[in-house]
Design a protein around this motif. Sequence first.
Motif, PDB file in Angstrom:
ATOM      1  N   MET A   1     -29.653  23.331 -22.497  1.00 51.06           N
ATOM      2  CA  MET A   1     -30.779  22.738 -21.805  1.00 51.06           C
ATOM      3  C   MET A   1     -32.046  23.088 -22.604  1.00 51.06           C
ATOM      4  SD  MET A   1     -32.169  23.295 -17.927  1.00 51.06           S
ATOM      5  CE  MET A   1     -30.640  22.976 -17.175  1.00 51.06           C
ATOM      6  N   SER A   2     -32.847  22.084 -22.846  1.00 50.89           N
ATOM      7  CA  SER A   2     -34.051  22.322 -23.642  1.00 50.89           C
ATOM      8  C   SER A   2     -35.182  22.840 -22.751  1.00 50.89           C
ATOM      9  CB  SER A   2     -34.478  21.029 -24.324  1.00 50.89           C
ATOM     10  OG  SER A   2     -34.941  20.123 -23.352  1.00 50.89           O
ATOM     11  N   ASN A   3     -36.225  23.314 -23.391  1.00 42.60           N
ATOM     12  CA  ASN A   3     -37.387  23.814 -22.648  1.00 42.60           C
ATOM     13  C   ASN A   3     -38.023  22.705 -21.817  1.00 42.60           C
ATOM     14  OD1 ASN A   3     -37.095  26.392 -23.614  1.00 42.60           O
ATOM     15  ND2 ASN A   3     -38.524  26.117 -25.318  1.00 42.60           N
ATOM     16  N   ALA A   4     -38.038  21.502 -22.323  1.00 42.12           N
ATOM     17  CA  ALA A   4     -38.634  20.376 -21.599  1.00 42.12           C
ATOM     18  C   ALA A   4     -37.834  20.071 -20.328  1.00 42.12           C
ATOM     19  CB  ALA A   4     -38.712  19.157 -22.497  1.00 42.12           C
ATOM     20  N   GLU A   5     -36.502  20.137 -20.444  1.00 35.44           N
ATOM     21  CA  GLU A   5     -35.660  19.880 -19.271  1.00 35.44           C
ATOM     22  C   GLU A   5     -35.852  20.975 -18.216  1.00 35.44           C
ATOM     23  OE1 GLU A   5     -31.935  17.569 -21.381  1.00 35.44           O
ATOM     24  OE2 GLU A   5     -31.931  19.751 -21.251  1.00 35.44           O
ATOM     25  N   ARG A   6     -35.906  22.227 -18.666  1.00 39.21           N
ATOM     26  CA  ARG A   6     -36.139  23.337 -17.735  1.00 39.21           C
ATOM     27  C   ARG A   6     -37.477  23.166 -17.020  1.00 39.21           C
ATOM     28  NH1 ARG A   6     -35.525  27.113 -21.560  1.00 39.21           N
ATOM     29  NH2 ARG A   6     -33.371  26.972 -22.123  1.00 39.21           N
ATOM     30  N   GLN A   7     -38.504  22.810 -17.794  1.00 32.15           N
ATOM     31  CA  GLN A   7     -39.826  22.635 -17.217  1.00 32.15           C
ATOM     32  C   GLN A   7     -39.825  21.464 -16.228  1.00 32.15           C
ATOM     33  OE1 GLN A   7     -42.969  22.023 -20.038  1.00 32.15           O
ATOM     34  NE2 GLN A   7     -44.529  22.606 -18.551  1.00 32.15           N
ATOM     35  N   ALA A   8     -39.103  20.401 -16.524  1.00 28.17           N
ATOM     36  CA  ALA A   8     -39.020  19.248 -15.620  1.00 28.17           C
ATOM     37  C   ALA A   8     -38.339  19.628 -14.317  1.00 28.17           C
ATOM     38  CB  ALA A   8     -38.292  18.103 -16.314  1.00 28.17           C
ATOM     39  N   ARG A   9     -37.265  20.404 -14.412  1.00 30.34           N
ATOM     40  CA  ARG A   9     -36.584  20.870 -13.199  1.00 30.34           C
ATOM     41  C   ARG A   9     -37.502  21.771 -12.365  1.00 30.34           C
ATOM     42  NH1 ARG A   9     -30.338  22.554 -14.331  1.00 30.34           N
ATOM     43  NH2 ARG A   9     -29.565  20.443 -14.660  1.00 30.34           N
ATOM     44  N   TYR A  10     -38.204  22.652 -13.028  1.00 33.21           N
ATOM     45  CA  TYR A  10     -39.116  23.568 -12.339  1.00 33.21           C
ATOM     46  C   TYR A  10     -40.197  22.784 -11.593  1.00 33.21           C
ATOM     47  CZ  TYR A  10     -42.735  27.103 -11.653  1.00 33.21           C
ATOM     48  OH  TYR A  10     -43.669  27.927 -11.109  1.00 33.21           O
ATOM     49  N   ARG A  11     -40.790  21.806 -12.279  1.00 32.45           N
ATOM     50  CA  ARG A  11     -41.836  21.006 -11.645  1.00 32.45           C
ATOM     51  C   ARG A  11     -41.278  20.190 -10.486  1.00 32.45           C
ATOM     52  NH1 ARG A  11     -45.028  19.008 -17.023  1.00 32.45           N
ATOM     53  NH2 ARG A  11     -46.163  20.960 -17.351  1.00 32.45           N
ATOM     54  N   ALA A  12     -40.090  19.633 -10.651  1.00 32.88           N
ATOM     55  CA  ALA A  12     -39.478  18.844  -9.574  1.00 32.88           C
ATOM     56  C   ALA A  12     -39.186  19.727  -8.360  1.00 32.88           C
ATOM     57  CB  ALA A  12     -38.199  18.192 -10.071  1.00 32.88           C
ATOM     58  N   ARG A  13     -38.732  20.936  -8.614  1.00 37.52           N
ATOM     59  CA  ARG A  13     -38.422  21.856  -7.526  1.00 37.52           C
ATOM     60  C   ARG A  13     -39.692  22.262  -6.776  1.00 37.52           C
ATOM     61  NH1 ARG A  13     -35.515  25.688 -10.259  1.00 37.52           N
ATOM     62  NH2 ARG A  13     -37.355  26.938 -10.585  1.00 37.52           N
ATOM     63  N   ASN A  14     -40.779  22.442  -7.488  1.00 34.73           N
ATOM     64  CA  ASN A  14     -42.027  22.877  -6.855  1.00 34.73           C
ATOM     65  C   ASN A  14     -42.823  21.719  -6.256  1.00 34.73           C
ATOM     66  OD1 ASN A  14     -41.574  25.547  -7.314  1.00 34.73           O
ATOM     67  ND2 ASN A  14     -42.671  25.588  -9.259  1.00 34.73           N
ATOM     68  N   LEU A  15     -42.487  20.486  -6.594  1.00 35.35           N
ATOM     69  CA  LEU A  15     -43.178  19.346  -6.007  1.00 35.35           C
ATOM     70  C   LEU A  15     -42.723  19.075  -4.583  1.00 35.35           C
ATOM     71  CD1 LEU A  15     -43.427  16.747  -8.902  1.00 35.35           C
ATOM     72  CD2 LEU A  15     -45.259  18.069  -7.849  1.00 35.35           C
ATOM     73  N   THR A  16     -41.503  19.414  -4.256  1.00 30.33           N
ATOM     74  CA  THR A  16     -41.025  19.192  -2.895  1.00 30.33           C
ATOM     75  C   THR A  16     -41.742  20.139  -1.941  1.00 30.33           C
ATOM     76  OG1 THR A  16     -39.224  20.775  -3.137  1.00 30.33           O
ATOM     77  CG2 THR A  16     -38.741  18.478  -3.701  1.00 30.33           C
ATOM     78  N   GLN A  17     -41.968  19.668  -0.751  1.00 33.43           N
ATOM     79  CA  GLN A  17     -42.663  20.478   0.251  1.00 33.43           C
ATOM     80  C   GLN A  17     -41.764  21.642   0.671  1.00 33.43           C
ATOM     81  OE1 GLN A  17     -45.770  20.141   1.303  1.00 33.43           O
ATOM     82  NE2 GLN A  17     -46.033  18.420  -0.088  1.00 33.43           N
ATOM     83  N   PRO A  18     -42.314  22.823   0.738  1.00 34.77           N
ATOM     84  CA  PRO A  18     -41.498  23.948   1.183  1.00 34.77           C
ATOM     85  C   PRO A  18     -41.125  23.796   2.660  1.00 34.77           C
ATOM     86  CG  PRO A  18     -43.787  24.610   0.964  1.00 34.77           C
ATOM     87  CD  PRO A  18     -43.676  23.207   0.438  1.00 34.77           C
ATOM     88  N   VAL A  19     -39.969  24.269   2.980  1.00 34.24           N
ATOM     89  CA  VAL A  19     -39.501  24.204   4.354  1.00 34.24           C
ATOM     90  C   VAL A  19     -40.335  25.183   5.181  1.00 34.24           C
ATOM     91  CG1 VAL A  19     -37.533  24.575   5.877  1.00 34.24           C
ATOM     92  CG2 VAL A  19     -37.190  23.633   3.580  1.00 34.24           C
ATOM     93  N   PRO A  20     -40.960  24.701   6.240  1.00 39.84           N
ATOM     94  CA  PRO A  20     -41.782  25.613   7.039  1.00 39.84           C
ATOM     95  C   PRO A  20     -40.905  26.671   7.711  1.00 39.84           C
ATOM     96  CG  PRO A  20     -41.622  23.478   8.116  1.00 39.84           C
ATOM     97  CD  PRO A  20     -40.970  23.348   6.772  1.00 39.84           C
ATOM     98  N   VAL A  21     -41.404  27.869   7.697  1.00 37.66           N
ATOM     99  CA  VAL A  21     -40.684  28.973   8.304  1.00 37.66           C
ATOM    100  C   VAL A  21     -41.018  29.008   9.788  1.00 37.66           C
ATOM    101  CG1 VAL A  21     -40.379  31.467   8.302  1.00 37.66           C
ATOM    102  CG2 VAL A  21     -40.766  30.255   6.159  1.00 37.66           C
ATOM    103  N   ALA A  22     -40.004  29.009  10.604  1.00 37.08           N
ATOM    104  CA  ALA A  22     -40.226  29.044  12.044  1.00 37.08           C
ATOM    105  C   ALA A  22     -40.614  30.455  12.457  1.00 37.08           C
ATOM    106  CB  ALA A  22     -38.966  28.609  12.785  1.00 37.08           C
ATOM    107  N   THR A  23     -41.774  30.574  13.034  1.00 42.81           N
ATOM    108  CA  THR A  23     -42.236  31.872  13.517  1.00 42.81           C
ATOM    109  C   THR A  23     -42.443  31.791  15.014  1.00 42.81           C
ATOM    110  OG1 THR A  23     -44.529  31.296  13.115  1.00 42.81           O
ATOM    111  CG2 THR A  23     -43.383  32.450  11.350  1.00 42.81           C
ATOM    112  N   ARG A  24     -42.103  32.858  15.680  1.00 37.03           N
ATOM    113  CA  ARG A  24     -42.322  32.929  17.115  1.00 37.03           C
ATOM    114  C   ARG A  24     -43.653  33.627  17.369  1.00 37.03           C
ATOM    115  NH1 ARG A  24     -37.721  36.208  19.454  1.00 37.03           N
ATOM    116  NH2 ARG A  24     -37.820  37.164  17.435  1.00 37.03           N
ATOM    117  N   PRO A  25     -44.477  33.053  18.205  1.00 40.71           N
ATOM    118  CA  PRO A  25     -45.736  33.738  18.503  1.00 40.71           C
ATOM    119  C   PRO A  25     -45.453  35.017  19.289  1.00 40.71           C
ATOM    120  CG  PRO A  25     -45.490  31.780  19.859  1.00 40.71           C
ATOM    121  CD  PRO A  25     -44.352  31.789  18.898  1.00 40.71           C
ATOM    122  N   ARG A  26     -46.135  36.047  18.935  1.00 44.80           N
ATOM    123  CA  ARG A  26     -45.940  37.320  19.617  1.00 44.80           C
ATOM    124  C   ARG A  26     -46.888  37.437  20.793  1.00 44.80           C
ATOM    125  NH1 ARG A  26     -45.338  41.755  14.791  1.00 44.80           N
ATOM    126  NH2 ARG A  26     -43.486  40.836  13.863  1.00 44.80           N
TER     127      ARG A  26
END
Length: 95
Positions: A1-26
């Motif tokens: 895997m080339s550096n460009a491919e790694r960088q493309a995967r990294y950017r694609a992974r970080n472009l997706t919205q993170p899954v919100p963490v469910a927190t319970r109010p205390r």
Amino acid sequence: MSNAERQARYRARNLTQPVPVATRPRRPADRRSRPQRWRDAVNELLAIQATYTNWLAALPDGLRGSSIAEMLEAIVELDFTDLMEIELPRGYGRD
């Protein structure tokens, strides 16, 4: 895997919205001491008893002999003065 491919995967992974963490109010911590909570509870009982006394006084004459009137009279006749006079231990040698 080339550096460009790694960088493309990294950017694609970080472009997706993170899954919100469910927190319970205390719930806020109750910082009152046990004797203070006891006094507050007794005062609340006395306030509720006063409202039932007013309800019983405002009850129509047609309902005076009903089960509602009997229950209200039982509540009104309860004596909470002994509960008010109780001096609770402070604990840990502070008595």
